[in-house]
Design a protein around this motif. Structure first.
Motif, PDB file in Angstrom:
ATOM      1  N   UNK A   1       0.723  -1.110  -0.093  1.00 32.49           N
ATOM      2  CA  UNK A   1       0.051  -0.070  -0.004  1.00 32.49           C
ATOM      3  C   UNK A   1       1.051   1.254   0.191  1.00 32.49           C
ATOM      4  N   UNK A   2       0.308   2.215  -0.722  1.00 25.78           N
ATOM      5  CA  UNK A   2       0.954   3.460  -0.618  1.00 25.78           C
ATOM      6  C   UNK A   2      -0.120   4.640  -0.378  1.00 25.78           C
ATOM      7  N   UNK A   3       0.219   5.764  -0.080  1.00 23.41           N
ATOM      8  CA  UNK A   3      -0.794   6.877   0.158  1.00 23.41           C
ATOM      9  C   UNK A   3      -0.438   8.323   0.121  1.00 23.41           C
ATOM     10  N   UNK A   4      -1.265   9.113  -0.392  1.00 25.73           N
ATOM     11  CA  UNK A   4      -0.784  10.245  -0.407  1.00 25.73           C
ATOM     12  C   UNK A   4      -2.108  11.300   0.297  1.00 25.73           C
ATOM     13  N   UNK A   5      -1.476  12.262   1.336  1.00 26.44           N
ATOM     14  CA  UNK A   5      -2.429  13.077   2.012  1.00 26.44           C
ATOM     15  C   UNK A   5      -2.361  14.350   1.803  1.00 26.44           C
TER      16      UNK A   5
ATOM     17  N   UNK B   1      -5.468   9.904  -0.599  1.00 29.13           N
ATOM     18  CA  UNK B   1      -5.587   8.892  -1.754  1.00 29.13           C
ATOM     19  C   UNK B   1      -4.771   7.694  -1.539  1.00 29.13           C
ATOM     20  N   UNK B   2      -5.503   6.518  -1.464  1.00 30.74           N
ATOM     21  CA  UNK B   2      -4.674   5.229  -1.143  1.00 30.74           C
ATOM     22  C   UNK B   2      -4.638   4.752  -2.621  1.00 30.74           C
ATOM     23  N   UNK B   3      -3.479   3.776  -2.637  1.00 29.66           N
ATOM     24  CA  UNK B   3      -3.232   3.132  -3.824  1.00 29.66           C
ATOM     25  C   UNK B   3      -2.884   1.448  -3.550  1.00 29.66           C
ATOM     26  N   UNK B   4      -2.917   0.614  -4.683  1.00 31.52           N
ATOM     27  CA  UNK B   4      -2.665  -0.573  -4.566  1.00 31.52           C
ATOM     28  C   UNK B   4      -3.660  -1.276  -3.733  1.00 31.52           C
TER      29      UNK B   4
END
Length: 366
Positions: free
Chosen positions: A3-7, A269-272
């Motif tokens: 998991x990766x995330x942008x806040x 914004x979460x990914x994977x």
């Protein structure tokens, strides 16, 4: 899990990632648990990039590619974050070191082998008495494989085009991959006589999947974050990238560029693998929500049946009205009500809280 995330808020963007990445050649894969997924894209400007899923592109580690791009960029900057993304793709396309013909065709071969293995596995699972690879009566397997290929072809056609393959014709595909296709089919089916119909269906299905955004898990997610020269607030832009074929890179934008503004003042914004983060954001696990919807459907159907049994033959008009009841419309209404509730009472309060966080707190939250 990966998991990766942008806040993001008006003050900054904070990014975070776990340390697991996959190294894959299509047939085998290895998971590394101490990999770096976050890099600076520029030495001089506030722009970063995160990666997830596959750690390599055309057999070259993304870490190496990003380092070379950063050196090439030097002091150069762009007006918007999306311009950085476009320049990065241009760098991949123009650098033959990453996509010479030999590596091109090898990557294409891995893609086709993955498709053949995936489809054969599904045919076997769905037809326990059939073994399409190899098989004594290959004609049975051929029929099943053609049917499954047709399903894949139809599903691929519903997806968006890869950016650089919108004008890629079927004739281009046949010409460019001729060196490897026939040999791939012969090797995979181990000397079986492959019908023209199966070959044609293989070719057309692979083509549709190539031009559309179907990657068979052989992809990397790239997330660009930061500021362009004209960006007052931070931005985030993400894309999915597969491999190069000829001078074209298979990729598509994952979503619209997230731009913080006076109207959209914060974003998460979460990914994977996003299921855990979605649970935090929405107040319930996505799979649990589906269980609720399914349970509601079954309850309405059971209630409907009880009413019909009690009415019996006493009121034919009422029976017909109950039987013609549109259950899907009711379910859609219920799901919509839940979505509105989640947005107003769960998601928006969290985003409002994010809006007030300092840079340090954003980092802690990420």
């Amino acid at each position: 899990m990966t998991a990766v995330i942008g806040i993001l808020n008006k003050r900054a963007v904070a990014i975070a990632a776990d340390s697991a990445v996959t190294i894959s050649n299509g047939s085998t894969s290895k998971i590394l648990n101490k990999a770096n997924k976050i890099f600076t894209l520029s030495k001089r400007h506030p722009v970063g990039i995160m990666i997830y899923n596959n750690a390599s592109f055309m057999e070259t580690p993304w870490e190496v590619i990003i380092k070379i791009y950063r050196q090439k960029l030097e002091n150069k900057s762009f007006e918007t974050l999306d311009d950085y993304r476009k320049d990065f793709i241009k760098f991949l396309r123009e650098n033959n070191y990453f996509s010479d013909e030999k590596v091109n065709l090898k990557s294409f071969a891995i893609y086709v082998q993955t498709l053949l293995s995936t489809i054969s596995e599904q045919v076997i699972n769905e037809n326990s008495n059939v073994r399409p690879h190899p098989l004594e009566d290959f004609s049975i397997a051929t029929t099943l494989l053609i049917k499954k290929l047709e399903e894949y072809k139809g599903a691929a056609a519903t997806k968006g085009y890869c950016e650089e393959f919108k004008d890629y014709t079927y004739e281009d595909f046949l010409s460019e991959t001729e060196k490897v296709r026939e040999q791939l089919y012969e090797n995979y089916f181990e000397g079986q006589i492959i019908s023209k119909e199966l070959i044609e269906k293989l070719n057309s299905t692979i083509y549709e999947m190539m031009v559309h955004s179907e990657y068979l898990k052989l992809f990397t997610g790239l997330v660009f974050v930061g500021y362009g020269e004209n960006d007052l607030y931070p931005c985030l832009s993400s894309m999915i990238i597969g491999f190069a074929l000829g001078s074209r890179v298979r990729y598509h934008l994952d979503n619209e560029c997230v731009k913080i503004s006076n109207d959209d003042y914060s974003a998460i914004c979460p990914f994977a693998q996003t299921d855990v983060i979605d649970t935090i954001l929405q107040g319930a696990a996505p799979e649990l929500e589906q269980i609720y919807v399914d349970a509601f459907r079954e309850s309405v159907i059971e209630f409907q049946s009880i009413i019909l049994n009690n009415i019996g033959n006493s009121n034919l008009l009422l029976t017909q009205q109950i039987q013609s009841f549109d259950l899907n419309q009711l379910l859609h209404k219920v799901v919509k009500m839940v979505e509105v509730h989640k947005h107003e009472h769960l998601i928006m309060p969290l985003l409002n809280a994010v809006n007030t966080l300092s840079k340090e707190d954003l980092g802690e939250m990420a």
